[in-house]
Design a protein around this motif. Sequence first.
Motif, mmCIF file in Angstrom:
data_model
loop_
_atom_site.group_PDB
_atom_site.id
_atom_site.type_symbol
_atom_site.label_atom_id
_atom_site.label_comp_id
_atom_site.label_asym_id
_atom_site.label_seq_id
_atom_site.Cartn_x
_atom_site.Cartn_y
_atom_site.Cartn_z
ATOM 1 N N TYR A 29 0.814 -1.214 0.000
ATOM 2 C CA TYR A 29 0.000 0.000 0.000
ATOM 3 C C TYR A 29 0.848 1.264 0.000
ATOM 4 C CZ TYR A 29 -3.477 3.457 1.423
ATOM 5 O OH TYR A 29 -4.280 4.569 1.491
ATOM 6 N N VAL A 30 1.867 1.310 0.850
ATOM 7 C CA VAL A 30 2.657 2.531 1.010
ATOM 8 C C VAL A 30 3.796 2.619 -0.005
ATOM 9 C CG1 VAL A 30 4.123 3.866 2.589
ATOM 10 C CG2 VAL A 30 2.077 2.716 3.458
ATOM 11 N N ASP A 31 4.526 1.514 -0.184
ATOM 12 C CA ASP A 31 5.729 1.534 -1.025
ATOM 13 C C ASP A 31 5.506 0.962 -2.425
ATOM 14 O OD1 ASP A 31 7.120 2.538 1.198
ATOM 15 O OD2 ASP A 31 7.569 0.518 1.915
ATOM 16 N N HIS A 32 4.313 0.404 -2.677
ATOM 17 C CA HIS A 32 3.997 -0.211 -3.969
ATOM 18 C C HIS A 32 4.995 -1.311 -4.323
ATOM 19 C CE1 HIS A 32 1.153 3.056 -4.418
ATOM 20 N NE2 HIS A 32 2.139 3.914 -4.228
ATOM 21 N N SER A 33 5.367 -2.098 -3.293
ATOM 22 C CA SER A 33 6.336 -3.172 -3.512
ATOM 23 C C SER A 33 5.888 -4.437 -2.777
ATOM 24 C CB SER A 33 7.724 -2.751 -3.012
ATOM 25 O OG SER A 33 7.712 -2.560 -1.602
ATOM 26 N N PHE A 34 6.528 -5.550 -3.130
ATOM 27 C CA PHE A 34 6.242 -6.818 -2.457
ATOM 28 C C PHE A 34 7.547 -7.562 -2.244
ATOM 29 C CE2 PHE A 34 5.410 -11.397 -2.508
ATOM 30 C CZ PHE A 34 4.470 -11.497 -1.489
ATOM 31 N N ASN A 110 -9.639 -2.826 23.708
ATOM 32 C CA ASN A 110 -8.575 -1.824 23.720
ATOM 33 C C ASN A 110 -8.825 -0.606 22.832
ATOM 34 O OD1 ASN A 110 -6.246 -3.163 25.351
ATOM 35 N ND2 ASN A 110 -7.007 -4.772 24.016
ATOM 36 N N ALA A 111 -9.658 -0.756 21.812
ATOM 37 C CA ALA A 111 -9.916 0.375 20.911
ATOM 38 C C ALA A 111 -11.354 0.860 20.997
ATOM 39 C CB ALA A 111 -9.585 -0.016 19.469
ATOM 40 N N GLY A 112 -12.248 -0.005 21.504
ATOM 41 C CA GLY A 112 -13.654 0.355 21.599
ATOM 42 C C GLY A 112 -14.480 -0.343 20.526
ATOM 43 N N GLU A 113 -15.737 -0.599 20.835
ATOM 44 C CA GLU A 113 -16.599 -1.344 19.935
ATOM 45 C C GLU A 113 -17.007 -0.541 18.702
ATOM 46 O OE1 GLU A 113 -19.908 -2.995 22.033
ATOM 47 O OE2 GLU A 113 -18.639 -4.023 23.503
ATOM 48 N N ASN A 114 -16.912 0.778 18.769
ATOM 49 C CA ASN A 114 -17.395 1.617 17.666
ATOM 50 C C ASN A 114 -16.316 1.998 16.659
ATOM 51 O OD1 ASN A 114 -20.078 1.720 18.599
ATOM 52 N ND2 ASN A 114 -19.502 3.275 20.100
ATOM 53 N N VAL A 115 -15.078 1.557 16.876
ATOM 54 C CA VAL A 115 -14.016 1.899 15.934
ATOM 55 C C VAL A 115 -14.249 1.150 14.618
ATOM 56 C CG1 VAL A 115 -12.441 0.055 16.677
ATOM 57 C CG2 VAL A 115 -11.511 2.140 15.698
ATOM 58 N N ASP A 116 -13.977 1.815 13.501
ATOM 59 C CA ASP A 116 -14.187 1.204 12.191
ATOM 60 C C ASP A 116 -13.178 0.087 11.954
ATOM 61 O OD1 ASP A 116 -16.316 2.782 10.712
ATOM 62 O OD2 ASP A 116 -15.056 4.377 11.491
ATOM 63 N N ARG A 117 -13.652 -0.989 11.324
ATOM 64 C CA ARG A 117 -12.772 -2.131 11.061
ATOM 65 C C ARG A 117 -13.277 -2.927 9.864
ATOM 66 N NH1 ARG A 117 -14.120 -4.767 16.836
ATOM 67 N NH2 ARG A 117 -14.622 -2.623 17.311
ATOM 68 N N ILE A 118 -12.359 -3.596 9.214
ATOM 69 C CA ILE A 118 -12.669 -4.453 8.074
ATOM 70 C C ILE A 118 -11.900 -5.755 8.246
ATOM 71 C CG2 ILE A 118 -12.516 -4.726 5.556
ATOM 72 C CD1 ILE A 118 -12.534 -1.702 5.301
ATOM 73 N N GLU A 150 -11.338 -10.024 0.234
ATOM 74 C CA GLU A 150 -10.181 -10.894 0.088
ATOM 75 C C GLU A 150 -9.116 -10.099 -0.649
ATOM 76 O OE1 GLU A 150 -11.534 -15.490 0.485
ATOM 77 O OE2 GLU A 150 -11.031 -14.789 -1.546
ATOM 78 N N THR A 151 -7.866 -10.268 -0.211
ATOM 79 C CA THR A 151 -6.763 -9.466 -0.728
ATOM 80 C C THR A 151 -5.569 -10.338 -1.103
ATOM 81 O OG1 THR A 151 -5.908 -9.121 1.515
ATOM 82 C CG2 THR A 151 -7.373 -7.424 0.632
ATOM 83 N N SER A 152 -4.703 -9.756 -1.886
ATOM 84 C CA SER A 152 -3.393 -10.367 -2.162
ATOM 85 C C SER A 152 -2.375 -9.245 -2.254
ATOM 86 C CB SER A 152 -3.404 -11.159 -3.467
ATOM 87 O OG SER A 152 -2.072 -11.499 -3.846
ATOM 88 N N ALA A 153 -1.432 -9.243 -1.310
ATOM 89 C CA ALA A 153 -0.357 -8.250 -1.375
ATOM 90 C C ALA A 153 0.553 -8.562 -2.560
ATOM 91 C CB ALA A 153 0.440 -8.249 -0.080
ATOM 92 N N LYS A 161 -8.163 -0.712 -2.298
ATOM 93 C CA LYS A 161 -9.599 -0.660 -2.006
ATOM 94 C C LYS A 161 -9.864 -0.800 -0.514
ATOM 95 C CE LYS A 161 -13.991 -2.787 -3.380
ATOM 96 N NZ LYS A 161 -14.624 -3.831 -4.236
ATOM 97 N N ALA A 162 -9.168 -1.718 0.145
ATOM 98 C CA ALA A 162 -9.382 -1.946 1.583
ATOM 99 C C ALA A 162 -9.118 -0.675 2.387
ATOM 100 C CB ALA A 162 -8.490 -3.087 2.076
ATOM 101 N N PHE A 163 -7.991 -0.024 2.118
ATOM 102 C CA PHE A 163 -7.657 1.202 2.847
ATOM 103 C C PHE A 163 -8.616 2.332 2.486
ATOM 104 C CE2 PHE A 163 -3.671 -1.060 3.455
ATOM 105 C CZ PHE A 163 -3.296 -0.685 4.740
ATOM 106 N N SER A 164 -8.989 2.412 1.202
ATOM 107 C CA SER A 164 -9.912 3.470 0.773
ATOM 108 C C SER A 164 -11.260 3.352 1.471
ATOM 109 C CB SER A 164 -10.117 3.415 -0.742
ATOM 110 O OG SER A 164 -8.927 3.727 -1.421
ATOM 111 N N ILE A 165 -11.794 2.124 1.541
ATOM 112 C CA ILE A 165 -13.078 1.891 2.213
ATOM 113 C C ILE A 165 -12.981 2.262 3.687
ATOM 114 C CG2 ILE A 165 -14.681 0.091 2.997
ATOM 115 C CD1 ILE A 165 -14.200 -1.306 0.301
ATOM 116 N N LEU A 166 -11.890 1.838 4.339
ATOM 117 C CA LEU A 166 -11.728 2.124 5.767
ATOM 118 C C LEU A 166 -11.652 3.626 6.018
ATOM 119 C CD1 LEU A 166 -11.399 0.879 8.583
ATOM 120 C CD2 LEU A 166 -8.923 0.852 8.198
ATOM 121 N N VAL A 167 -10.861 4.336 5.231
ATOM 122 C CA VAL A 167 -10.729 5.788 5.410
ATOM 123 C C VAL A 167 -12.071 6.481 5.163
ATOM 124 C CG1 VAL A 167 -9.675 7.886 4.455
ATOM 125 C CG2 VAL A 167 -8.260 5.874 4.920
ATOM 126 N N GLU A 168 -12.771 6.076 4.116
ATOM 127 C CA GLU A 168 -14.084 6.666 3.826
ATOM 128 C C GLU A 168 -15.057 6.445 4.975
ATOM 129 O OE1 GLU A 168 -15.451 5.078 0.125
ATOM 130 O OE2 GLU A 168 -13.800 5.971 -1.009
#
Length: 197
Positions: A29-34, A110-118, A150-153, A161-168
């Motif tokens: 996600y950050v470095d565009h590498s694997f 530790n984070a609370g039940e209302n924190v966003d998660r995927i 479902e993802t594949s690094a 998409k995963a990060f975009s959905i979470l941020v939105e």
Amino acid sequence: MDRMADFLLLKIILVGDALVGKTCILQRYVDHSFDHSYVSTIGIDFKVKTLHVNGRFIKLQIWDTAGQERFHTISTRYFRGAHGLLIIYDITNVQSFDNVVGWTKDVDTNAGENVDRIILGNKCDLEDKRVVSKEKGQQLAWEHGMKFLETSAKENINIEKAFSILVEDILKKNHSNSQRLDVVNLKKSEKKRCCNR
């Protein structure tokens, strides 16, 4: 005012067992590498990524937590103050899937039940080694009121998409609740670095 200097700061945590691919997801996600080498995160690490969303600059502070039991107490401390979490399992490892429920409880505590998660079922490129069906992942997410992908690094499937959905989701929730996210002025804030110890 220099609008480039003002950011909304969001704290994102990657959670899950060791070797499910948290570090690889972060690097993709950050470095565009694997990186094909499997090295477990020792303790905690993080990377920063800046986004421009709806005319605002969003600074993501993304924490990669260790999945080993010996680092459990350290890792869960970092859940506090999180705006969102990605709870990750490996579709080729049924134990990592079974442990998602435990990680979810840790997040609630530790984070609370209302924190966003995927929930992310990672390594979906390894279809021939799959032991956890996509339907099981979807069912688990539905039972806990979470979104699922479902993802594949390695193949760069659904990472962005995963990060975009979470941020939105985080931005929508905070906007609808009229809650204020932290605004950081880059000129005034101290740049901090974190390394594995």
